[in-house]
Each structure stands twice: as structure tokens, then as C-alpha cells.
Design an enzyme around this catalytic site. Structure first.
Site, short mmCIF file in Angstrom:
data_model
loop_
_atom_site.label_atom_id
_atom_site.label_comp_id
_atom_site.label_asym_id
_atom_site.label_seq_id
_atom_site.Cartn_x
_atom_site.Cartn_y
_atom_site.Cartn_z
N LYS A 149 -5.93 6.62 8.05
CA LYS A 149 -6.87 7.74 8.15
C LYS A 149 -8.10 7.61 7.26
O LYS A 149 -8.62 8.59 6.74
CB LYS A 149 -6.14 9.05 7.82
CG LYS A 149 -4.99 9.36 8.73
CD LYS A 149 -4.24 10.62 8.33
CE LYS A 149 -3.29 10.37 7.19
NZ LYS A 149 -2.31 11.44 7.00
N ASP A 185 4.18 14.67 5.86
CA ASP A 185 3.79 15.98 6.43
C ASP A 185 4.59 16.34 7.68
O ASP A 185 4.86 17.51 7.94
CB ASP A 185 2.27 16.05 6.72
CG ASP A 185 1.74 14.89 7.54
OD1 ASP A 185 2.50 13.97 7.86
OD2 ASP A 185 0.54 14.91 7.87
C1 GLC Z 1 -0.92 8.97 9.51
C2 GLC Z 1 0.07 8.69 8.38
C3 GLC Z 1 1.35 9.46 8.57
C4 GLC Z 1 1.04 10.94 8.75
C5 GLC Z 1 0.06 11.14 9.89
C6 GLC Z 1 -0.33 12.59 10.07
O1 GLC Z 1 -0.41 8.46 10.69
O2 GLC Z 1 0.33 7.30 8.31
O3 GLC Z 1 2.22 9.30 7.46
O4 GLC Z 1 2.23 11.64 9.01
O5 GLC Z 1 -1.12 10.38 9.64
O6 GLC Z 1 -0.95 13.10 8.96
#
Ligand code: GLC
Length: 445
Positions: A149, A185
């Protein structure tokens, strides 16, 4: 002509079935053994059950993993009600792409400020939501496998992210915090809704990134090394955003996906995530519009500044442009950026209609891909008839049609499904507190 260009975003029912099949293959491989070759890692979270209502007390929670960083104090009362205080901090690019010390010092500063502001004197158990691919060794330790991200702080990959946080707390002489749980999360989201929803088998994030977790039987996890007779279930953090890295999505990706990938900090990684989540949808629309303009199919061939530069067209614009049934174009024309500058003032009615169609094509594909993922998961655990999916994330919450399109796509694949998507408001924060509560109780026992 425009419709011709947008065809590359179509995903048929057969396409969704094929994606679900390949993803399921990755789920199984990911669970198979410690050293597997799956792009989907299927991390064990060490969270073994949903909350049962006995989780009461006061907790701190941190939420790191999106465009904002948050500190929360959460009070879970006997009657299950929750009271919370929140401090929110926008994470600037320099904080997330410098070094781990810069990032975690900033986190520790925010925590110190929060504790001072709320006059917290006692040591509170802290649930730490860290939403990146972390290979957990226990509920309180886990190694960062990679950043996602747009985060890229040097010196963190390969390290225990709880230790990095504790080290920063030490540097800032912050004594009264006790990290008792490390949570993704998705898991927080599932746990936060799990109380009172025993059918909540899946947690889903559709925000800056995308990912899902689910409750799996330990007997189905060959790589699970714990005592299976003691723990019959455990939540698995799929990290499905990485799906596609081994070419599994190649025949579904188009030229725009390739172009978008080239411009990202994590080239060739997180392919499924790049086709679905909020970090990328705006840029995808921009790339399509840029191409249409150069072909003189949009804006009479005149380049608008918002389509000219990388990441200038924000994902939030999709939600605004797609509002309503498309008959009122004035809203699109008056769209403003953060500096209150109109960005589509030079677009005529036809241009506005085309831009809306581009947004629709891009977000509909995203919804259909996410739907295929949920159907794959729910089929795997044989809960097609009845399953609540706890969902959180800006894309899901703010986009006017994403949810409906996902539901429609799941119905195409499973006409009689009993899948219910429920918003788990602020799951990352409250869920982390729930897990902290369970962990804290276990620690005291
Ligand atoms: C990215 C992260 C993951 C998280 C997701 C949503 O894919 O690698 O850990 O849950 O974003 O935030």
C-alpha cells in the site's frame, strides 16, 4: 469506440469461477506446510475464537496500515457496549517511506501525546493492529514479510514489528504500555463483529488495500504446529492481495494493469490488490482516461491536468462520480480537489458521461474480483448457506455501488447463497481491543 476500450475490464461469470478456483488452489497450498510456494501466504493469527462477551476492561489500541494512523482508548463494558476515544493522524509520505525509526518514532510520539492528553496513568494492555503481511510466531510477535500500500520504510522487512514498536517506546521513554496482541485489520474486523454474530466466519477489508481472513479448522491446516486438540479453530490471515504474483491473474490483467504496475513502488507485487483496492482504482481510471484523450475519444483530445500526472486522480473521485443514476452531470462537472480547484470544469456533458463509464468499468471489475474471492473462501469452509462477512474499509463504505455489485456477482456464482455482508464499523480499533482483552485474560490466568 469507448465501450470497445472498456471491454478489457469485463469479467464474466466463468471468469469469476476460474479466479475462485485458482485462488482456492492458493489457499490450500498456503496452508500446506511452512515452506510452500503459494503467492497467498495464509498466515496463522493465533486468534482461536470469536469474542464470547466476557471481554471487559480498558484497553489501548493502535491502528497502523492505511492513510491514517490512530490511537484509541477503548472501554468494553459488562453489557457489551463500548466507549472509545480516538486520536487520528494523517500519515505523510515522508513518514512512511523513510526509515522504520522515523515511522515508529512518530507512532510512539502520537501514543505519548495521547496518554498525556487523556491523563492515563496506569499501564493499559495494548492491541496493535498492523495491517501488512506479517508472519506471526505468536500473538505478540511477527516478522514483516514486505510492505504494501505504498509504505516503504527502510529497515523493517524481516524484523519483528512488535519489537520495533517497543524499541521506539523505549527511545521515547514511554513505560506504561504493554503490547499484548498483534492483529491484522481483517482479524480485528472479524472479531469486532463476531460478538453477537456467531456466523461471522470471514473478515474483509476493502480500503486502501484489500485482504480477507477467516476461521479455519486446525485439522485443515497441515502447517499448524500447535495442539490441535486444544485449539480446534484458528483465524487465518489470507493476505490475498498478493494473489496473481505467480501469474495466476495474467489472463485477466490488461494493458492498463501493466502500466499501473510499472508506476507502483512495489512492482510485480500485490496484483489482486492492485485490481481491487482504493490505493489503485483512481490511478487506473486516470490511465484509461489519459489513453482515451490521446486517442481523441475524450475531451476533444485536450489533456486535463487531473489526468496528466501520476496519482492525481484520487480513488475518492470514483465514489463521487458514480453517485446517483448518472442523469445529473452537474455534480461531476463541479468536482473539486482538496484545494477546492474544479478538476472537470472543462469536460462537456459527453465527456462526463464517458468518465463515469470509465469509473463504472473499473470499480465493477474490482467488485466482481472481490466477490469471486469471498465465494472461494465461503465455499472452502462450506458455509455458502449461511455466513456473515464482517467488512470495513473506505472503498466499501464510501463507494455508492460497490456493495450491491459484489452481492449481485456473488449471486451469479451462488444463486441461493446465504452470505450477508455487514459493516464492522471501526473493526481495526475495536477488534484489536477485543483480542487484547482475550490475551490479557489468558496472561493473568
Ligand atoms: C494489504 C496488507 C494486508 C491488509 C490489507 C488491508 O493487503 O498487506 O495486511 O490486511 O492491505 O488493509
Amino acid at each position: 469506440m469507448v465501450e470497445e476500450a472498456l471491454k478489457q475490464f469485463n469479467v464474466t461469470k466463468d471468469g469469476m469461477e476460474e479466479i475462485a478456483k485458482r485462488l482456492t488452489g492458493c489457499f490450500v497450498e498456503g496452508l500446506s506446510k511452512e515452506k510452500h510456494n503459494s503467492s497467498v501466504k495464509m498466515f496463522i493469527t493465533y486468534v482461536h475464537s470469536l469474542p464470547d462477551g466476557s471481554e471487559v476492561g480498558e484497553y489501548l489500541a493502535l491502528d497502523l496500515g492505511g492513510s491514517n494512523f490512530r490511537v484509541l482508548k477503548i472501554i468494553i463494558k459488562d453489557d457489551g457496549t463500548i466507549e472509545q476515544k480516538v486520536a487520528k493522524e494523517k500519515l505523510t509520505k515522508d513518514k512512511i517511506t523513510s526509515t522504520q525509526e522515523v515511522l515508529f518514532d512518530h507512532v510512539a510520539d502520537c501514543v505519548a501525546e495521547f496518554i498525556a492528553e487523556h491523563g492515563i496513568k496506569e499501564t493499559l494492555p495494548l492491541g496493535y493492529t498492523f495491517s501488512f503481511p506479517v508472519d506471526q510466531q505468536s500473538l505478540t510477535s511477527g516478522v514483516l514479510v514486505r510492505w504494501t500500500k505504498g509504505f516503504d520504510a527502510d529497515g523493517a522487512v524481516g524484523k519483528d514489528v512488535v519489537q520495533l514498536l517497543i524499541d521506539a517506546f523505549k527511545r521515547k521513554k514511554l513505560a506504561n504500555v504493554d503490547v499484548v496482541a498483534l492483529v491484522n485489520d481483517t482479524t480485528g474486523t472479524q472479531m469486532a463483529l463476531g460478538l453477537g454474530n456467531p456466523d461471522c466466519y470471514v473478515g474483509l477489508i476493502l480500503g486502501t488495500g484489500t485482504n480477507a481472513c477467516y476461521m479455519e479448522e486446525t485439522s485443515n491446516i497441515p502447517k499448524y504446529t500447535g495442539d490441535k486438540s486444544k485449539n480446534s479453530h484458528v483465524i487465518i490471515n489470507c493476505e490475498w492481495g498478493a494473489f496473481g504474483e505467480k501469474g495466476e491473474l495474467d489472463d485477466f490483467r490488461n494493458k492498463v494493469d501493466e502500466e499501473l504496475d510499472k508506476g507502483a513502488v512495489n512492482v510485480k507485487e500485490q496484483q489482486y490488490e492492485k485490481m481491487i483496492s482504493g490505493k489503485y482504482l483512481g490511478e487506473m481510471v486516470r490511465l484509461v482516461c489519459y489513453d482515451l484523450i490521446t486517442k481523441k475519444l475524450l475531451c476533444g483530445g485536450k489533456m486535463l491536468p487531473v489526468f496528466e500526472e501520476r496519482e492525481k486522480f484520487e480513488s475518492a473521485y470514483l465514489s463521487m462520480i458514480e453517485q446517483g443514476d448518472g442523469s445529473d452531470l452537474s455534480k461531476i462537472k463541479s468536482l473539486k480537489d482538496n484545494n477546492e480547484v474544479s478538476i472537470l470544469a472543462d469536460a462537456n456533458d459527453d465527456d462526463c458521461r464517458i468518465i463515469r463509464r470509465v469509473c463504472e468499468a473499473v470499480s465493477t471489475r474490482a467488485a466482481r474480483l472481490a466477490a469471486a474471492g469471498i465465494v472461494a473462501l465461503v465455499r472452502k469452509i462450506k458455509k455458502v448457506d449461511k455466513c456473515t462477512v464482517a467488512v470495513d474499509g473506505s472503498l466499501y463504505k464510501l463507494h455508492p455501488h460497490f456493495k450491491d455489485r459484489m452481492i449481485a456477482a456473488m449471486k451469479e456464482m451462488e444463486p441461493n447463497n446465504g452470505i450477508v455482508m455487514k459493516l464492522s464499523e471501526d473493526g481495526s480499533g475495536r477488534g484489536a481491543a477485543m483480542v487484547a482483552a482475550v490475551a490479557h485474560r489468558m496472561k493473568k490466568q
